[in-house]
Design an enzyme around this catalytic site. Structure first.
Site, mmCIF file in Angstrom:
data_model
loop_
_atom_site.group_PDB
_atom_site.id
_atom_site.type_symbol
_atom_site.label_atom_id
_atom_site.label_comp_id
_atom_site.label_asym_id
_atom_site.label_seq_id
_atom_site.Cartn_x
_atom_site.Cartn_y
_atom_site.Cartn_z
ATOM 1 N N SER A 96 -10.940 -31.920 10.440
ATOM 2 C CA SER A 96 -10.652 -30.581 9.953
ATOM 3 C C SER A 96 -11.004 -29.593 11.071
ATOM 4 C CB SER A 96 -11.505 -30.295 8.708
ATOM 5 O OG SER A 96 -11.300 -28.978 8.254
ATOM 6 N N SER B 142 -9.500 -29.388 13.938
ATOM 7 C CA SER B 142 -9.208 -29.915 15.276
ATOM 8 C C SER B 142 -7.960 -29.264 15.886
ATOM 9 C CB SER B 142 -9.025 -31.438 15.228
ATOM 10 O OG SER B 142 -7.951 -31.787 14.375
ATOM 11 N N GLY B 143 -7.129 -28.685 15.032
ATOM 12 C CA GLY B 143 -5.927 -28.020 15.557
ATOM 13 C C GLY B 143 -4.626 -28.723 15.213
ATOM 14 N N SER C 187 0.801 -33.619 9.069
ATOM 15 C CA SER C 187 -0.560 -33.276 9.502
ATOM 16 C C SER C 187 -1.552 -33.529 8.387
ATOM 17 C CB SER C 187 -0.642 -31.790 9.881
ATOM 18 O OG SER C 187 0.257 -31.475 10.897
#
Lengths: 206, 206
Positions: free
Chosen positions: A38, A40-41, A107
């Protein structure tokens, strides 16, 4: 109503194949699977990539918690079984999208190797590209970003089984793409992915 | 690897919208929901329509038992709850496809009004076209076709809860499209659907 009907219908021989849909679109379908902590991009790079690809004429679609957890997976919670089922379903939906010709950007933290490998397996058994993108970022960097305030809650014990705090994140051992979002620029990350898509012949190299 | 990276990346402002994906494809996304008895001709008309639309440059995708029951819904059986969950999931997947820009052709017996209306509701709440296609056919005609030999098994008691035999089929009361496959030609059925898609502006009228 009978009077308005379309005429001169051209009949197509046989079922439309995945290849024919790809020819119509002018690019290949594939699943890019963004995994990481969570914060991290994952979404940031997926959104940026989607914009660049769209402007190149590539039909993309993003799957993430926002359009999955409140829709098809709204009957799933956060138990271990439900998390596995969440990823399994997203993997199967990704596969359907690839079959339709779309480049899917999925994602999800997806912290367990076994869940990600199952998604890889269903793609590869169908002869489809599964491209694992490890969105690597130190816990310190992800926690300092904390865009949704979730690490703070996890540290305070308000959220249990939070990946990276009291639940493990199993890093991919051989991802097709390895990003380091605490060391790279967003432009660099997007370029790295575009290069792989070109090298695989999924999008035009020119 | 750094040396090969793509350059001159063009950054897109904001997230890509459904409208932008539609502009890329040149047509609208929508769900065509084919409902009717086993053997009524749902798949036949969906396959024929898909071929015609594909040759018109429309990106279509068919969802049916073949690619759903063995994939995302392989953990569902045929109990009443599981049948409802089957249709709910297909409805949510159809909605994701519409969001991506695809014209979805979903063929499922889907005998219950409440299940179909739930699918309609999730589309309409999102401002998406849901077009119910009632593939109407007398039980006698469907049973005489019996392409999979299922009616024979149901009559012999080898299959229980078979729609039309010992389970009800609740006909749509106000479908957007009403086909009579025991009275129309396939060409006529396809033309009838194409006309509705044109009238709604989903595909070009020319």
């Amino acid at each position: 109503m009978a009077e308005q009907k379309a005429t001169n219908i051209h009949w197509h021989e046989g079922d439309i194949t995945r290849k024919e849909r790809g020819d119509l679109l002018g690019h290949g379908g594939a699943t890019l699977w963004f995994t990481g902590l969570s914060g991290s991009g994952k979404s940031t790079v997926a959104v940026a990539l989607e914009g660049v690809l769209h402007d190149m004429g590539v039909l993309c679609y993003r799957l993430d918690g926002d359009n999955v957890r409140f829709g098809i997976n709204k009957n799933l919670g956060f138990s271990e079984d439900d998390r596995a089922e969440n990823i399994r379903r997203v993997g199967e939906i990704s596969k359907l999208f690839v079959d339709s010709g779309v480049l899917v950007l999925s994602s999800f933290i997806s912290p367990y190797v076994r869940d990600r490998d199952l998604v890889r397996q269903v793609h590869e058994e169908a002869g489809m590209d599964f491209i694992e993108v490890f969105v690597d970022c130190s816990l310190e960097a992800a926690e300092s970003r904390d865009p949704k305030g979730l690490y703070k809650k996890a540290r305070a014990g308000e959220i249990k089984n939070f990946t990276g705090i009291d639940d493990p994140y199993e890093a991919p051992s051989a991802p097709e793409i390895h990003l380091h979002t605490d060391q790279q620029t967003l432009e660099d990350e997007v370029a790295q992915i575009i290069d792989v898509l070109k090298a695989r012949g999924l999008i035009s190299a020119t």
